[in-house]
Design an enzyme around this catalytic site. Structure first.
Site, PDB file in Angstrom:
ATOM      1  CE  LYS A   1       3.527  34.138  -0.259  1.00 47.56           C
ATOM      2  NZ  LYS A   1       2.758  32.907  -0.597  1.00 47.56           N
TER       3      LYS A   1
ATOM      4  CE  LYS B   1      -0.356  28.054  -2.221  1.00 44.39           C
ATOM      5  NZ  LYS B   1      -1.080  28.827  -3.256  1.00 44.39           N
TER       6      LYS B   1
ATOM      7  CD  GLU C   1       3.120  38.066  -1.935  1.00 44.39           C
ATOM      8  OE1 GLU C   1       2.119  38.743  -1.632  1.00 44.39           O
ATOM      9  OE2 GLU C   1       3.261  36.857  -1.636  1.00 44.39           O
TER      10      GLU C   1
ATOM     11  CG  ASP D   1       1.203  36.866  -5.290  1.00 44.48           C
ATOM     12  OD1 ASP D   1       1.245  35.721  -5.763  1.00 44.48           O
ATOM     13  OD2 ASP D   1       0.366  37.229  -4.442  1.00 44.48           O
TER      14      ASP D   1
ATOM     15  NE  ARG E   1      -3.186   0.556  -0.670  1.00 47.59           N
ATOM     16  CZ  ARG E   1      -3.539   0.609  -1.948  1.00 47.59           C
ATOM     17  NH1 ARG E   1      -3.231   1.684  -2.668  1.00 47.59           N
ATOM     18  NH2 ARG E   1      -4.159  -0.398  -2.519  1.00 47.59           N
TER      19      ARG E   1
END
Length: 285
Positions: A169, A137, A202, A224, A102
């Site tokens: 950011k 992410k 950013e 961005d 698995r």
């Protein structure tokens, strides 16, 4: 970026934790009906066209579960595969093969999907000077494998985590009191802890880019959620002063246009957070 040793340690931790989670105090399904002395073979079947990824990781899993398992590889990581092809076969203890099954499938199905999507993006960028990179992410606890899959698909890795690069950011900038203050504080902090980390800042608009450019030592500016026209203006403003990166809802329909604006990198969280696992199967024979 993290070292090869750190990366390999992350992979080992993934395997250890996944086996702990899945096997616990024993695979009682196998223990109940398969003799400990039983030997068997299984092959990894491709059930969907794409880019295969995770073959080398599968070998690490089999070695961890049972060093006596033997894996014969027919197709290597990064290869284009078609339905019905056999990637590898593994032989040895039947119980050990089932214990690893698995984790091998979960890992390879996700890694192959990421590599396949990355390859599509890389192909869309052919002829430009722009490279596709991933983000943070990622699936918690599985980051090293997902970033490995991006590399297998022909992309490049962004920072691995919060500790190997500084990325200022919008929230950092707002909490710090503005762009210039955030940069000054960051440089002072890095001197105090004696760390040589690259700094990315950013920008939300062209005025912020102009302000960032007043500071030296910036490795890259993250452009961005800019439109095409402003992205081109931003690239012209920045010139060769530092690297450029575009991000923000860039997909297969828009990635080429942003690349043609002249940015060095395009970062895409979708490489890792918006994919459907590739269909693979491990079958006894």
């Amino acid at each position: 970026m993290i070292s090869e040793k750190q990366f390999n340690n992350e992979l080992q931790l993934i395997i250890q934790n996944a086996i702990r989670e899945d096997v616990g105090d024993g695979d009682h399904s196998s223990l109940a009906c398969i003799p400990i002395s039983a030997m068997g073979k299984a092959k990894l079947l491709v059930k969907q066209d794409g880019v295969i990824a995770g073959v080398a990781f599968a070998k690490m899993i089999f070695d961890y579960v049972d060093s006596n398992l033997k894996m014969e590889t027919f197709i290597t990581d990064g290869s284009l595969v078609k339905y019905g092809e056999v990637v590898f076969q593994v032989s040895g203890s039947s119980q050990s093969i089932l214990k690893a099954e698995r984790l091998v499938l979960n890992s390879m199905q996700r890694m192959s999907a990421i590599a396949t999507k990355t390859k599509r993006y890389v192909d869309l960028l052919q002829g430009t000077n722009t490279k596709i990179i991933d983000t943070r992410k990622t699936t918690p606890g599985f980051r090293a494998c997902e970033k490995w899959a991006v590399k297998i698909g022909g992309g490049e890795n962004h920072r691995f985590a919060l500790y190997d690069m500084v990325m200022l950011k919008d929230n950092h900038i707002d909490f710090a009191g503005g762009i210039t203050l955030a940069i000054v504080k960051t440089k002072t902090y890095l001197q105090e802890i004696n760390r040589d980390l690259k700094i990315i800042v950013e920008a939300r608009n062209l005025d912020e880019i102009k302000e960032i450019l007043k500071s030296d030592g910036i490795h890259r500016i993250l452009i961005d959620n800019f439109n095409y026209e402003d992205t081109r203006r931003a690239v012209a403003l920045i010139g060769n002063k530092c690297q450029t990166e575009s991000s923000g809802n860039i997909d297969e329909k828009t990635i080429r246009i942003y690349a043609e604006c002249g940015v060095n990198y395009i970062s895409s969280g979708a490489l890792t957070h918006s994919i459907y696992n590739m269909d693979l199967s491990l079958k006894a024979f």
